[in-house]
Every structure is written in C-alpha cells, then in structure tokens.
Design a protein around this motif. Structure first.
Motif, PDB file in Angstrom:
ATOM      1  N   ASP A  19       0.864  -1.180   0.000  1.00 40.01           N
ATOM      2  CA  ASP A  19       0.000   0.000   0.000  1.00 40.01           C
ATOM      3  C   ASP A  19       0.898   1.226   0.000  1.00 40.01           C
ATOM      4  O   ASP A  19       1.884   1.288   0.764  1.00 40.01           O
ATOM      5  N   VAL A  40       0.798   5.363   0.393  1.00 37.38           N
ATOM      6  CA  VAL A  40       0.006   6.518   0.821  1.00 37.38           C
ATOM      7  C   VAL A  40       0.815   7.782   0.561  1.00 37.38           C
ATOM      8  O   VAL A  40       1.927   7.931   1.086  1.00 37.38           O
ATOM      9  N   HIS A  64      -5.603   3.869  -8.555  1.00 37.64           N
ATOM     10  CA  HIS A  64      -5.502   2.767  -7.596  1.00 37.64           C
ATOM     11  C   HIS A  64      -4.056   2.424  -7.244  1.00 37.64           C
ATOM     12  O   HIS A  64      -3.806   1.576  -6.393  1.00 37.64           O
ATOM     13  N   LYS A  69      -2.913   5.756  -2.411  1.00 36.75           N
ATOM     14  CA  LYS A  69      -3.971   6.430  -1.671  1.00 36.75           C
ATOM     15  C   LYS A  69      -3.497   7.843  -1.355  1.00 36.75           C
ATOM     16  O   LYS A  69      -2.315   8.062  -1.090  1.00 36.75           O
TER      17      LYS A  69
END
Length: 282
Positions: free
Chosen positions: A70, A72, A90, A93
């Motif tokens: 992930d 960010v 996608h 974030k």
C-alpha cells in the motif's frame, strides 16, 4: 508480506526555492514521483509474469518475493501535483493534511503508527527516491537477524550523472561527528560484518544517517513509537526536512550503512543529478 509506504509530496513554485518541490518547472517533480510510485509496484508488487512460449501462457513470476503493498501519498492543502501524475488512481492512496510543508514527514510518522498491526514493514520515502532492488527487504531481514532490531540499516543514496561521462555517485557523504553527537554514539558497535552468498559485506555506523527514507519491521516500529520523543516534531537536525526523515530513527536505533567497498549492497536512487553534479564540479 504486507508493506506500507508513506511518501510526503509537496509542490509550490517559488523564486527563492532551494528544493525541487519549489522549482518553477513542475515536470521534473511529476516524473520523480511517478518513477517513485511505479518502481514500488514493478519491483515489489504481485503483477509479475513469465511468458511460457510453448504453452502460450503467462505464468506468475517472482511470487516468493512479491508482496502486498500500500502506498500513501501525504500532501498539504492543494500544494501537490497528483492530479497531473500519469498513473492509475488505484496505484496509491491520497492522504490530505493541513501540515506545514516541511513537516509532512511527521504526518507520515503518524500514519505509520496508526497502521501498526496491519503490516510487516513500515516505510517512509521522500517523493524523489526510486527503488530498483527486488531483494531489498530480504537484505533488511538478513541484517536484522544478524545484528538485532536495535540496529537499523539505511541504504546509500545515489545519483546517475552525465558529468564527464555516465557516473554513479553516492551523495550522502560523511558529516562532521559533532553534528550528530548529541543524538548518537558512533563508538558503540562502530562496525559490523557478515557473509552473504560467500561474500564479505561490512557496515559502519553512519556519521550521516540521512537517506531521505527508512524501512522498519514490526519490532522496530513498536520500539520507536513507544519512545517519549516519538512525533515530538523536533527539527534540530540540519533542517525540518532532514529531521522528519532521520532524527527520530537516529535517536531510536544504532544506524548503519554499507561501507564504500560494498556501498551497493543496499542502495536507493535519488531522481535527477543535481547534488552529484554540484559535488563533482567542486
């Protein structure tokens, strides 16, 4: 393995800007953060395949080192270029904050703390850093197993420059010891060594622990966040930018880097060649 990357990102052109985030031309910053994000997916993501010509099929590749990642991106107000970065939404974030620009690194620290329990590695990277090494986290785990979690291995940051030929230059040179003496004792375990694949590698306590990034395992993030100085927003190491990236880990761990004879054991690319060309021209 689940890995969280937090990346501070800021852009606001200024006539007096000293950093790329304040340059008049946004294109280098767009290219830098796009390369930063793309490299993480290419090197560590699960979408890696090998073509089986005989069967006419694409088969999964590198799955033993493919991770769930992930990313960010932490910004402040509207001072960013994410709406101009040519990447699918996608891929990352977007975390919007109201932080002062130079303190965005501390916002990333808070994000890492809040995600404890959900990941195996907790990472911070400035938005102009590019990882190329698929064995990066394997090396970090090997080092932690050998040296213990109170020893933190930092990568050597480098640039590729066309100055007098295609040169690779490591840009975070030694600092005068007094600049970090109040935060670290360089005489404590000054050097470590080990064997990997039959090759001797050595690591020394970093007089310049800054690399614009850090990568912490579960034990390390738990230790750091329990310290009374965690997230105190102390900016006394060089500047707010360096402090947000480096001061906390320098206080919490014995920080090492690979020595010059094996500098590329753990390394990370810095986008562009501004610092290397400036130094090589001296």
């Amino acid at each position: 393995m689940r890995i969280l990357f937090t990346i501070p990102h800021y852009f606001n052109p200024s006539d007096r800007g000293k950093h790329g985030s304040q340059g008049k031309d946004p294109q280098p910053r767009i290219e830098a953060i796009a390369a930063c994000i793309t490299s993480l997916h290419r090197v560590f993501g699960k979408s890696q395949n090998s073509i089986d010509i005989a069967r006419g099929a694409a088969l999964p590749a590198n799955q033993s080192q493919a991770h769930s990642i992930d990313i960010v991106i932490c910004t402040t107000k509207d001072s960013h270029l994410l709406d101009r970065v040519p990447l699918p939404s996608h891929f990352y974030k977007h975390y919007r904050s109201k932080s002062e620009p130079q303190l965005l690194g501390f916002e990333c620290q808070a994000l890492l703390r809040d995600c404890i329990g959900s990941y195996e590695y907790f990472c911070y990277m400035e938005d102009d850093l590019i990882l190329h090494d698929p064995w990066f986290f394997v090396k970090l785990q090997w080092f932690s197993n050998k040296a213990g979690d109170m020893c933190l291995l930092q990568p050597n940051r480098y640039e590729i420059s066309s100055f007098e030929g295609n040169q690779k230059t490591y840009i975070d040179g030694n600092l005068a010891p007094q600049l970090t003496a109040k935060f670290q004792n360089l005489q404590e375990q000054p050097e470590l060594a080990g064997q990997i694949m039959g090759t001797q590698v050595t690591f020394s306590r970093a007089t310049n622990p800054h690399a614009g990034c850090y990568f912490l395992n579960v034990s390390q993030i738990n230790h750091w966040t329990k310290q009374p100085y965690f997230l105190d927003r102390d900016t006394s190491f060089i500047s707010p930018l360096e402090s947000a990236a480096t001061l906390g880990i320098m206080r919490a761990f014995r920080v090492y880097k690979p020595t010059p004879q094996n500098a590329n054991f753990l390394e990370i690319e810095h986008f562009g060649s501004v610092w290397s060309e400036r130094m090589l021209a001296m």
